[in-house]
Design a protein around this motif. Structure first.
Motif, PDB file in Angstrom:
ATOM      1  N   LEU A 144      39.838  19.469  37.042  1.00 36.28           N
ATOM      2  CA  LEU A 144      39.773  20.704  37.832  1.00 36.28           C
ATOM      3  C   LEU A 144      38.692  21.586  37.202  1.00 36.28           C
ATOM      4  O   LEU A 144      38.975  22.427  36.360  1.00 36.28           O
ATOM      5  CB  LEU A 144      41.129  21.416  37.836  1.00 36.28           C
ATOM      6  CG  LEU A 144      42.347  20.569  38.229  1.00 36.28           C
ATOM      7  CD1 LEU A 144      43.626  21.411  38.124  1.00 36.28           C
ATOM      8  CD2 LEU A 144      42.195  19.995  39.634  1.00 36.28           C
ATOM      9  N   TRP A 203      39.991  20.797  44.302  1.00 39.70           N
ATOM     10  CA  TRP A 203      40.568  19.458  44.285  1.00 39.70           C
ATOM     11  C   TRP A 203      41.788  19.360  45.194  1.00 39.70           C
ATOM     12  O   TRP A 203      42.007  18.341  45.843  1.00 39.70           O
ATOM     13  CB  TRP A 203      40.959  19.089  42.841  1.00 39.70           C
ATOM     14  CG  TRP A 203      41.422  17.677  42.663  1.00 39.70           C
ATOM     15  CD1 TRP A 203      40.660  16.587  42.368  1.00 39.70           C
ATOM     16  CD2 TRP A 203      42.767  17.203  42.778  1.00 39.70           C
ATOM     17  NE1 TRP A 203      41.444  15.463  42.294  1.00 39.70           N
ATOM     18  CE2 TRP A 203      42.745  15.819  42.537  1.00 39.70           C
ATOM     19  CE3 TRP A 203      43.986  17.816  43.066  1.00 39.70           C
ATOM     20  CZ2 TRP A 203      43.899  15.035  42.571  1.00 39.70           C
ATOM     21  CZ3 TRP A 203      45.138  17.042  43.104  1.00 39.70           C
ATOM     22  CH2 TRP A 203      45.088  15.670  42.846  1.00 39.70           C
ATOM     23  N   ALA A 262      42.213  25.465  42.929  1.00 38.06           N
ATOM     24  CA  ALA A 262      41.105  24.540  42.675  1.00 38.06           C
ATOM     25  C   ALA A 262      40.769  23.766  43.941  1.00 38.06           C
ATOM     26  O   ALA A 262      41.650  23.393  44.725  1.00 38.06           O
ATOM     27  CB  ALA A 262      41.473  23.579  41.545  1.00 38.06           C
ATOM     28  N   ASP A 280      36.553  23.802  38.620  1.00 40.52           N
ATOM     29  CA  ASP A 280      36.223  25.118  39.174  1.00 40.52           C
ATOM     30  C   ASP A 280      37.271  26.173  38.852  1.00 40.52           C
ATOM     31  O   ASP A 280      37.263  27.258  39.421  1.00 40.52           O
ATOM     32  CB  ASP A 280      36.010  25.024  40.683  1.00 40.52           C
ATOM     33  CG  ASP A 280      37.201  24.423  41.416  1.00 40.52           C
ATOM     34  OD1 ASP A 280      37.945  23.647  40.793  1.00 40.52           O
ATOM     35  OD2 ASP A 280      37.385  24.715  42.608  1.00 40.52           O
ATOM     36  N   VAL A 281      38.202  25.859  37.952  1.00 42.69           N
ATOM     37  CA  VAL A 281      39.219  26.820  37.520  1.00 42.69           C
ATOM     38  C   VAL A 281      39.135  26.964  36.008  1.00 42.69           C
ATOM     39  O   VAL A 281      39.133  25.962  35.280  1.00 42.69           O
ATOM     40  CB  VAL A 281      40.636  26.371  37.924  1.00 42.69           C
ATOM     41  CG1 VAL A 281      41.669  27.311  37.332  1.00 42.69           C
ATOM     42  CG2 VAL A 281      40.766  26.317  39.437  1.00 42.69           C
ATOM     43  N   MET A 307      41.935  20.964  32.691  1.00 41.10           N
ATOM     44  CA  MET A 307      41.423  22.242  33.170  1.00 41.10           C
ATOM     45  C   MET A 307      40.792  22.978  31.997  1.00 41.10           C
ATOM     46  O   MET A 307      41.189  22.790  30.837  1.00 41.10           O
ATOM     47  CB  MET A 307      42.578  23.067  33.765  1.00 41.10           C
ATOM     48  CG  MET A 307      42.171  24.395  34.348  1.00 41.10           C
ATOM     49  SD  MET A 307      43.622  25.276  34.991  1.00 41.10           S
ATOM     50  CE  MET A 307      44.533  25.579  33.483  1.00 41.10           C
TER      51      MET A 307
END
Length: 706
Positions: A208, A260, A258, A210-211, A280
């Motif tokens: 993940l 995903w 996220a 983008d978090v 993450m």
């Protein structure tokens, strides 16, 4: 594809044909990268990788009923349209022939080359990078000729991915690296057996990227996971005991935001695999070097439980509006479905077929229902969802055709699904598909609505295969039907007084209790389409308390275990006749009240949808030869001519949760040709085989057209 090189101390090598791939750890004392590219590992096909490894590579499972083998399904769709059939191939063939590459270190300890295959591999699940995301392309000191490759994930995630290996000898599979992206045929073939790759991976690592959470939140979640592990508790119970529910909800909603969790392929990778870990980022003092937080699927499932039970309306902090908005959006995007499905389905369990030696009745995962669930997720092209649906259900075929519209994808998958014995194709009640290539022709096949599958929630989403596949084409299907009644018959009964009065009193009381007492909160379904729900409850009451109790038990004992609905109805409505207040009756018979509301909420949810409620209303009739054999269903208003029939293929009790009553109109007065006005669930008799006792009601060889 050529030779390409990775980052830091690890080197990728692929030959000019793109057939071989290695990952090697470089000697930091040497600067000659060419020396590190000498050894190349030949992996071969997925079957070659696993040959000699007992129990690792399994043949494509085939149903014990040989009428539903992949070959027979293919022959069946070929008889309908050769042009249609050519878009499909056999998964077993492509898994044996298509190249399968692994990123793999080829030097053993001491610098000696390896010539054995990797004992296992891990697979990466991630979102292809957004152009706005930062990505380390290559080390600055590499020669220009070598700079034509990058890892598809960030540098700090690569290091965490490598640490997940059991040893340096374990392989890594990443789609962007291990599939020749310049070869459309290879891409189509690999997509065809993608489920086998993720099924057979020892571990699926979900990234993940983008978090990112801050250090304090990272430490908090790690402490929470440690408590869960040391105390043997679920995350939800630890959270509830910690008094930090709001903090956890805020972090969980950030995690589930996220990208995903919105992608169809990511959903597929989770559903078909057996073992997962989620990675993450946690920010650190070094801006470009975050650390990684590692979470299990079980822990994420616990976070969902906390989010689902959180009282958003009762929160008194500044985050409440934001959190409630985030939660609603994530529910609509389907994130609950992604995480909770593996718990309900059994991750890695092939629902499309059973062992060929089994004599048990065969159940299947519906391709149509699976495609409908995938509508919540994003995909680059519509046909990706067809490929994913075929992978998830494990039918033995894969899609290799061109890009198509969503309408054509739904129609094509419905044809294939019915050829495989999927009963849900017969029970879908949405708009009719247009025949591909001839948009003026309407098919008899209908698109699925969300509530067409509401009855199977929580039962692994499986359906009993049809005993046989009827004769059908794109624009017609031949069915044997059992006549039930027409709108001109007096046998069809609508809700009447005083039952409507009784039903309205009870539903009004339920809604009032829900608003004033938190102990009796009801679902939103009680507040929707109230007039129709009053009629449904009134029809049920008119059929009698004993009938309701027996019908509920027949529907499924798992739904209503140890429930005495007959007694519950009698005590409440006896109190109503005596003039007792609703609140008094609830306090006096709380257990009965909870049983009744649970049952009625399920009943009204299954039978009412916004479209049905506009023009249709509930009715009931007695099914001969026994008067107690009554059925409750939805049908058009009395002003519209219709005939109610049920296909003999759907008489079995296993189809209780499918819309199996067809409401039909004749075509040009022909006695054997019909159009479908709509379809309904039936409540009452579960096993409709009793209808076969009256041969006069059997209508053989009836044509249903578009």
């Amino acid at each position: 594809m050529g030779k390409f090189t990775g980052i830091d101390r690890y080197t990728f090598c692929i030959d000019a044909e793109g057939n071989h791939c290695i990952l090697r750890e470089l000697d930091p004392t040497k600067t000659n990268n060419a020396e590190a590219q000498e050894q190349v590992l030949v992996v071969g096909s997925l079957q070659h990788l696993n040959s000699g490894s007992a129990g690792r590579m399994t043949a494509i499972p085939v149903s014990g009923n040989h009428n539903f083998t992949a070959l027979n399904v293919y022959n069946r769709i070929s008889s309908i349209s050769l042009a249609f059939a050519k878009d499909f191939g056999f998964k077993e063939d492509v898994a044996a022939e298509a190249p399968f590459r692994l990123i793999h270190q080829t030097l053993a300890l001491g610098g000696l080359p390896r010539d054995d295959r990797p004992p296992s591999f891990i697979a990466l699940s991630y979102c292809w990078h957004n152009p706005l995301w930062a990505l380390d392309r290559h080390p600055a000191n590499l020669p220009a000729a070598a700079v034509n490759f990058s890892w598809p994930i960030s540098k700090w995630m690569v290091q965490s991915l490598l640490l997940e290996r059991t040893s340096s000898h374990e392989g890594i599979w990443i789609d962007q690296c291990c599939i020749n992206q310049d070869d459309p045929e290879e891409k189509a073939r690999t997509i065809g057996f993608m489920n086998l790759i993720y099924e057979q991976a020892r571990l699926v690592v979900v990234v993940l990227e983008d978090v990112m959470i801050d250090a304090a939140d990272g430490a908090f979640l790690e402490s929470l996971m440690q408590k869960c592990s040391s105390q043997g508790l679920t995350g939800s119970s630890v959270v509830l005991e910690s008094g930090s529910v709001h903090h956890v909800v805020r972090l969980a909603l950030k995690i589930f935001s996220a990208r995903w969790f919105t992608r169809a392929w990511c959903n597929h990778e989770l559903l078909v695999s057996k073992n997962h870990v989620f990675l993450m980022g946690v920010s650190t003092a070094h801006e470009n070097r975050p650390r990684t937080l590692r979470m299990t699927l079980l822990f994420l499932g616990s976070l969902i439980e906390v989010c689902s039970s959180y009282d958003y309306t009762g929160a008194k902090d500044d985050y409440h509006p934001e959190l409630m908005d985030q939660y609603q959006k994530l529910r609509q995007r389907g994130f609950l479905h992604v995480i909770l499905n593996p718990f309900g389905l059994g991750a890695g369990y092939n629902l499309g077929s059973l062992d060929s030696n089994s004599s048990a009745v065969h159940y299947m995962k519906s391709p149509v229902e699976t495609l409908r669930n995938l509508s919540k997720f994003g995909a680059t092209v519509a046909v990706d969802k067809v490929a994913i649906a075929l992978n998830i259900v494990g039918c033995g075929l894969y899609y290799s055709g061109p890009e198509r519209s969503e309408q054509d994808c739904g129609l094509f998958l419905s044809i294939l699904a019915l050829a495989a014995g999927d009963p849900t194709v017969l029970c879908c009640s949405g708009p009719k598909y247009k025949v591909s290539g001839d948009q003026s022709t309407v098919s008899w096949i209908q698109q699925p609505r969300p509530l067409d599958f509401a009855g199977v929630a929580g039962r692994k989403g499986t359906h009993r295969r049809l005993d046989h596949v009827p004769s059908f084409t794109f624009d017609q299907i031949d069915l044997d039907l059992i006549y039930l009644a027409s709108n001109t018959d007096t046998t069809i009964r609508r809700a009447s007084e005083p039952y409507i009065t009784h039903a309205r009193w009870f539903l009004d009381g339920c809604i009032a209790m829900s608003k004033t007492d938190a102990m009796f909160q009801l679902g939103a379904t009680f507040l929707q389409v109230k007039a129709t729900k009053v009629q449904i409850v009134a029809c049920a009451l008119e059929c009698g308390p004993r009938w309701i109790d027996e019908a509920a038990q027949a529907k499924t004992s798992a739904d209503y275990p140890d429930v005495d609905l007959e007694s519950a109805i009698r005590v409440f409505f006896s109190g109503y006749e005596k003039g007792d207040s609703f609140h008094t009756l609830v306090e006096r018979y709380r257990h009965h009240y909870e049983q009744l509301t649970d049952f009625l909420e399920t009943l009204t949810l299954d039978y009412v949808s916004p479209i049905d409620a506009l023009d249709w209303s509930p009715a009931w009739l007695s099914v001969e030869p026994r008067d107690m054999d009554r059925i409750l269903f939805m049908c058009p208003s009395d002003a519209q001519a219709f005939t109610a029939m049920v296909p003999t293929l759907l008489l079995h009790q296993a189809y209780t949760d499918c819309k199996r009553i067809f409401l039909l109109s004749t075509v040009n007065g022909a006695p054997d040709t019909w159009r479908v006005l709509g379809k309904s669930l039936v409540f009452g008799l579960g096993d409709l085989d009793i209808l076969m006792l009256e041969s006069s009601k059997l209508r053989k060889g009836q044509k249903i057209i578009g």
